[in-house]
Design a protein around this motif. Structure first.
Motif, short mmCIF file in Angstrom:
data_model
loop_
_atom_site.label_atom_id
_atom_site.label_comp_id
_atom_site.label_asym_id
_atom_site.label_seq_id
_atom_site.Cartn_x
_atom_site.Cartn_y
_atom_site.Cartn_z
N THR A 178 0.88 -1.18 0.00
CA THR A 178 0.00 0.00 0.00
C THR A 178 0.91 1.23 0.00
O THR A 178 1.65 1.46 0.96
CB THR A 178 -0.93 0.03 1.23
OG1 THR A 178 -0.15 -0.10 2.42
CG2 THR A 178 -1.92 -1.13 1.18
N GLU A 181 0.74 8.50 -1.80
CA GLU A 181 1.42 9.62 -2.44
C GLU A 181 0.63 10.90 -2.19
O GLU A 181 -0.45 11.08 -2.77
CB GLU A 181 1.52 9.35 -3.95
CG GLU A 181 2.29 10.42 -4.72
CD GLU A 181 2.25 10.17 -6.22
OE1 GLU A 181 2.49 11.15 -6.96
OE2 GLU A 181 1.97 9.03 -6.65
N SER A 213 -3.56 -4.03 -10.56
CA SER A 213 -3.00 -2.93 -9.77
C SER A 213 -3.92 -1.72 -9.88
O SER A 213 -4.40 -1.40 -10.97
CB SER A 213 -1.60 -2.59 -10.25
OG SER A 213 -0.72 -3.69 -10.04
N THR A 214 -4.18 -1.09 -8.74
CA THR A 214 -5.20 -0.04 -8.66
C THR A 214 -4.61 1.24 -8.10
O THR A 214 -3.77 1.21 -7.20
CB THR A 214 -6.37 -0.50 -7.76
OG1 THR A 214 -6.92 -1.69 -8.31
CG2 THR A 214 -7.46 0.56 -7.67
N THR A 215 -5.05 2.37 -8.65
CA THR A 215 -4.70 3.70 -8.14
C THR A 215 -5.99 4.47 -7.92
O THR A 215 -6.84 4.52 -8.80
CB THR A 215 -3.79 4.45 -9.13
OG1 THR A 215 -2.57 3.73 -9.29
CG2 THR A 215 -3.48 5.85 -8.62
N LYS A 217 -7.85 8.01 -5.74
CA LYS A 217 -7.74 9.25 -4.96
C LYS A 217 -8.72 9.17 -3.79
O LYS A 217 -9.91 8.96 -3.99
CB LYS A 217 -8.05 10.46 -5.84
CG LYS A 217 -7.97 11.80 -5.13
CD LYS A 217 -8.27 12.92 -6.12
CE LYS A 217 -8.27 14.30 -5.46
NZ LYS A 217 -8.54 15.39 -6.43
N ILE A 234 -3.17 9.97 -2.93
CA ILE A 234 -3.30 9.00 -4.01
C ILE A 234 -2.79 7.66 -3.46
O ILE A 234 -1.65 7.58 -3.00
CB ILE A 234 -2.50 9.40 -5.25
CG1 ILE A 234 -2.90 10.80 -5.73
CG2 ILE A 234 -2.70 8.38 -6.36
CD1 ILE A 234 -4.33 10.93 -6.16
N HIS A 236 -1.77 3.82 -4.14
CA HIS A 236 -1.39 2.85 -5.16
C HIS A 236 -1.40 1.46 -4.53
O HIS A 236 -0.79 1.24 -3.47
CB HIS A 236 0.01 3.16 -5.70
CG HIS A 236 0.15 4.52 -6.31
ND1 HIS A 236 -0.31 4.82 -7.58
CD2 HIS A 236 0.67 5.67 -5.81
CE1 HIS A 236 -0.06 6.09 -7.84
NE2 HIS A 236 0.53 6.63 -6.79
#
Length: 339
Positions: A178, A181, A213-215, A217, A234, A236
């Motif tokens: 985890t 950012e 893979s997930t990003t 907000k 953010i 990731h």
């Protein structure tokens, strides 16, 4: 198969039936009635819209140019509800084709009062409100009728970010890390409150069934009297396919007196764990440690020790050992003498 001539004949027959129906005397009378009905309805509608009506509108309220070290310790109003009177045609135009722009308040103007607690009547904004409407519109009321802003000059510090919620990968996958950012944010608050906050939590979030893979907000959890800069992070979440690996890890005695040594049966255990396929070759037995403390053994009544893993890499998941217990002996070291 379809016959083209039959299809053409059928369409012509339907067309003639429709034509005969429309040309009948009763049909012509019905359409003439509809024509005049719609004309009369249109005149009635226009006449109705020409009368005056009262309608409520919501206008956003923005406070701009707020310095980072200034904190709003109350929940200010974000929109004003105003009641306006005008002709129906004008009001309908507002509703259908116009999005009312926000009312802008500048912090520098409020700061001229040199007060931390500022309260004023919404009537002060009447000129700004009317500028959003036509000259013919009349302003009847403003809700709320007063606005309040409570400021505090906050001190700042950096604090880490922590996830609040639930993260689950789908079958045969797992989330390898985890990554935030940024991983820390600046906060500003009055001194008494600043000392109580040591972590910025995200809003409660559920991310389930992840296979890619997930990003995402994510806003930070609101705290009254505290300002986060930025107020979001953010996140990731890299994912990988799950596989298993087994390594042999030796057992090591620690804190033993110089004249004593440890013997275990067996001298090593098998450590099995889940790992992502991308990290499979990067993890070895050297990344694990199983240390057996002398004083832990002295406190035992028997000669069997339950294995506890001292060190394991963060990438390894669902770590298990076999055997889970080992027999041990504490022996005295033999010293050799030279004749």
């Amino acid at each position: 198969m379809f016959n083209t001539q039959n299809i053409k004949k059928t369409f012509l027959q339907i067309f003639r039936q429709i034509k005969d129906f429309l040309l009948k005397p009763k049909s012509r009378e019905f359409f003439i009635f509809l024509f005049f009905f719609f004309i009369a309805s249109g005149f009635w509608f226009l006449q109705t819209l020409n009368e005056e009506y009262d309608t409520d509108f919501s206008i956003p309220l923005h406070l701009n140019n707020l310095p980072d070290n200034i904190v709003l310790t109350n929940d200010p109003v974000s929109a004003l509800s105003v009641r306006v009177r005008d002709k129906g045609t004008v009001l309908m135009n507002y509703k259908l084709s116009r999005k009312l722009p926000p009312i802008e308040l500048d912090y520098s103007q409020l700061a001229k009062q040199k007060q931390n607690h500022i309260q004023f009547s919404a009537v002060v904004l009447e000129k700004q409100i009317l500028s959003k409407f036509n000259v013919s519109s009349k302003l009847l009321s403003i809700q709320p009728d007063s606005l309040e802003y409570i400021f505090a000059k906050g001190k700042g510090k950096r604090i880490p970010v922590s996830f609040r919620g639930k993260i689950e990968a789908s079958q045969q996958y797992f989330v390898t890390d985890t990554i935030f950012e940024p991983d820390s944010v600046s906060i500003y608050a009055p001194s008494a409150l600043l000392n109580q906050v040591d972590t910025a939590f995200t809003e409660e979030t559920e991310l389930l069934g992840l296979s890619d893979s997930t990003t995402i907000k994510i806003p930070l959890q609101y705290m009254k009297g505290v300002k986060f800069v930025p107020n979001y992070v953010i996140l990731h979440l890299p994912t990988d396919i799950v596989t298993e690996k087994t390594v042999k890890v030796p057992l090591r005695g620690i804190n033993f007196p110089q004249d004593k040594m440890l013997r275990t049966f067996p001298s090593y255990v098998e450590v099995t764990f889940q790992i992502g396929t991308r990290s499979f070759n990067t993890i070895s037995e050297a990344d694990f440690a199983i240390n057996i403390d002398y004083w832990d053994l002295r406190s035992l009544e028997g000669d069997t020790y339950q294995i506890k893993i001292t060190k394991a890499p963060s990438q390894a998941k669902k770590v298990r050992v076999w055997p889970t217990n080992v027999d041990f002996l504490i022996e005295k070291k033999t010293t050799q003498t030279n004749d």
